[in-house]
Design a protein around this motif. Sequence first.
Motif, short mmCIF file in Angstrom:
data_model
loop_
_atom_site.label_atom_id
_atom_site.label_comp_id
_atom_site.label_asym_id
_atom_site.label_seq_id
_atom_site.Cartn_x
_atom_site.Cartn_y
_atom_site.Cartn_z
N LEU A 268 0.84 -1.20 0.00
CA LEU A 268 0.00 0.00 0.00
C LEU A 268 0.87 1.25 0.00
O LEU A 268 1.83 1.34 0.78
CB LEU A 268 -0.87 0.00 1.27
CG LEU A 268 -1.59 1.31 1.62
CD1 LEU A 268 -2.65 1.66 0.58
CD2 LEU A 268 -2.23 1.21 3.02
N VAL A 269 0.52 2.21 -0.87
CA VAL A 269 1.12 3.55 -0.79
C VAL A 269 -0.03 4.52 -0.65
O VAL A 269 -0.89 4.62 -1.55
CB VAL A 269 1.95 3.88 -2.06
CG1 VAL A 269 2.48 5.32 -1.99
CG2 VAL A 269 3.11 2.89 -2.22
N GLY B 103 -5.79 -6.70 2.82
CA GLY B 103 -4.81 -7.74 2.47
C GLY B 103 -3.39 -7.25 2.28
O GLY B 103 -2.53 -8.02 1.85
N VAL B 104 -3.11 -5.98 2.66
CA VAL B 104 -1.76 -5.49 2.36
C VAL B 104 -0.73 -6.06 3.35
O VAL B 104 -0.98 -6.21 4.54
CB VAL B 104 -1.66 -3.94 2.30
CG1 VAL B 104 -2.52 -3.42 1.15
CG2 VAL B 104 -2.03 -3.27 3.60
N ALA C 254 -5.33 3.95 10.82
CA ALA C 254 -4.89 2.89 11.75
C ALA C 254 -5.98 1.84 11.89
O ALA C 254 -5.72 0.63 11.82
CB ALA C 254 -4.56 3.49 13.11
N SER C 255 -7.21 2.30 12.07
CA SER C 255 -8.32 1.35 12.27
C SER C 255 -8.51 0.50 11.02
O SER C 255 -8.74 -0.71 11.12
CB SER C 255 -9.63 2.08 12.58
OG SER C 255 -9.41 2.96 13.63
N ALA C 256 -8.40 1.13 9.84
CA ALA C 256 -8.59 0.37 8.60
C ALA C 256 -7.48 -0.67 8.44
O ALA C 256 -7.75 -1.82 8.06
CB ALA C 256 -8.61 1.33 7.40
N ALA D 268 -5.73 -5.18 6.98
CA ALA D 268 -4.41 -5.55 6.43
C ALA D 268 -4.12 -7.03 6.72
O ALA D 268 -4.76 -7.64 7.59
CB ALA D 268 -3.32 -4.68 7.06
N ALA D 269 -3.13 -7.59 6.00
CA ALA D 269 -2.72 -8.97 6.27
C ALA D 269 -2.09 -9.03 7.66
O ALA D 269 -1.56 -8.03 8.16
CB ALA D 269 -1.69 -9.40 5.22
#
Length: 357
Positions: free
Chosen positions: A9-10, A81-82, A114-116, A121-122
């Motif tokens: 992710l960027v 999934g990042v 942060a919450s997302a 995220a992975a």
Amino acid sequence: MAKDPVRVLVTGAAGQIGYALVPMIARGVMLGADQPVILHMLDIPPAAEALNGVKMELVDAAFPLLKGVVATTDVVEACTGVNIAVMVGGFPRKEGMERKDVMSKNVSIYKSQASALEKHAAANCKVLVVANPANTNALILKEFAPSIPEKNISCLTRLDHNRALGQISERLNVQVSDVKNVIIWGNHSSTQYPDVNHATVRTPAGEKAVRELVADDAWLNGEFITTVQQRGAAIIKARKLSSALSAASAACDHIRDWVLGTPEGTWVSMGVYSDGSYNVPAGLIYSFPGTWVSMGVYSDGSYNVPAGLIYSFPVYCQNGEWKIVQGLSIDEFSRKKLDLTAEELSEEKALAYSCLS
Ligand SMILES: NC(=O)C1=CN([C@@H]2O[C@H](COP(=O)(O)OP(=O)(O)OC[C@H]3O[C@@H](n4cnc5c(N)ncnc54)[C@H](O)[C@@H]3O)[C@@H](O)[C@H]2O)C=CC1
Ligand SMILES: O=C([O-])CC(=O)C(=O)O
């Protein structure tokens, strides 16, 4: 067998660092020439069209390692999934704004992102915060993503580290790749302390101390430090824009060393045959330091830096983990500088928390 793609992710991907960074990632500069990637790019709705333009260019560049591109203004889609998250997006200071206003905007951005990340995220996602105030944004991210291990959250001070290497190499007229083990202590701000007391240069006669080769303490304790501290401002003055290619390159260096390991950077000391480096007599089996780098990481109280700040330390990386280099001597001059930048970070932390209430 081909490796599975890593999702990177960027955020702020339509901005100027993003534009320099995404092709580097797609070319394997960050994760290696044999590591396929899927890029996730996030920006805000007013930048959606520009973001789509970046996606079109990534397709047009036909990067063999690039296995997919997600370009979105939806933070959940972006984070899903990042494996690696490089947080470049943020709110810049505008004319007439107080520091607190900027802090308050960034605190709310880093709180929601942060919450997302925490939810989508992975597992074991590694996070690098680039956007300023980088250390404090990373701290807020850590606070609001409690299930992401604190060792997985970092901020970028590698650009300052590389700037310090560059200054020494220019001064001594040596290859930058022959200079190692400078340290950036503290905040990514003008209070950071670029320390050369343990830095060395590879010479035909072994590794020699930077202090010995420069032989000008007034320069090392004065102009060298202020040049590195104020390099960002000097670039803005020259380019009318802040550093982008060097910031993108440093972000790749940071993640590459974290994931793939610092060069000869073991934290298990290894006795090797001395070639006379560090004035150790040649012919002994002796344990020498490897190469360390600087990363903004969660302080555990090492070097009497208050625990609970994101502070830049010298670190070794191995097997995807960093460890603070321990046992380096800190003289009185350095001690004051380590404390000063810690104080600034404590003040920023208090300001950030006041924005939350
Ligand atoms: N730690 C370091 O060594 C360095 C840090 N920086 C910092 O990196 C940041 C980015 O710099 P540039 O790319 O030059 O800025 P820029 O302004 O060109 O790009 C920032 C991008 O972030 C986007 N953005 C704003 N809010 C967002 C949000 N909530 N979510 C996702 N995207 C968002 C903007 O739309 C813009 O496209 C700045 O904060 C800058 O101060 C810059 C250089 C070095
Ligand atoms: O000062 C800025 O805004 C950009 C920055 O962080 C740097 O170049 O180190």
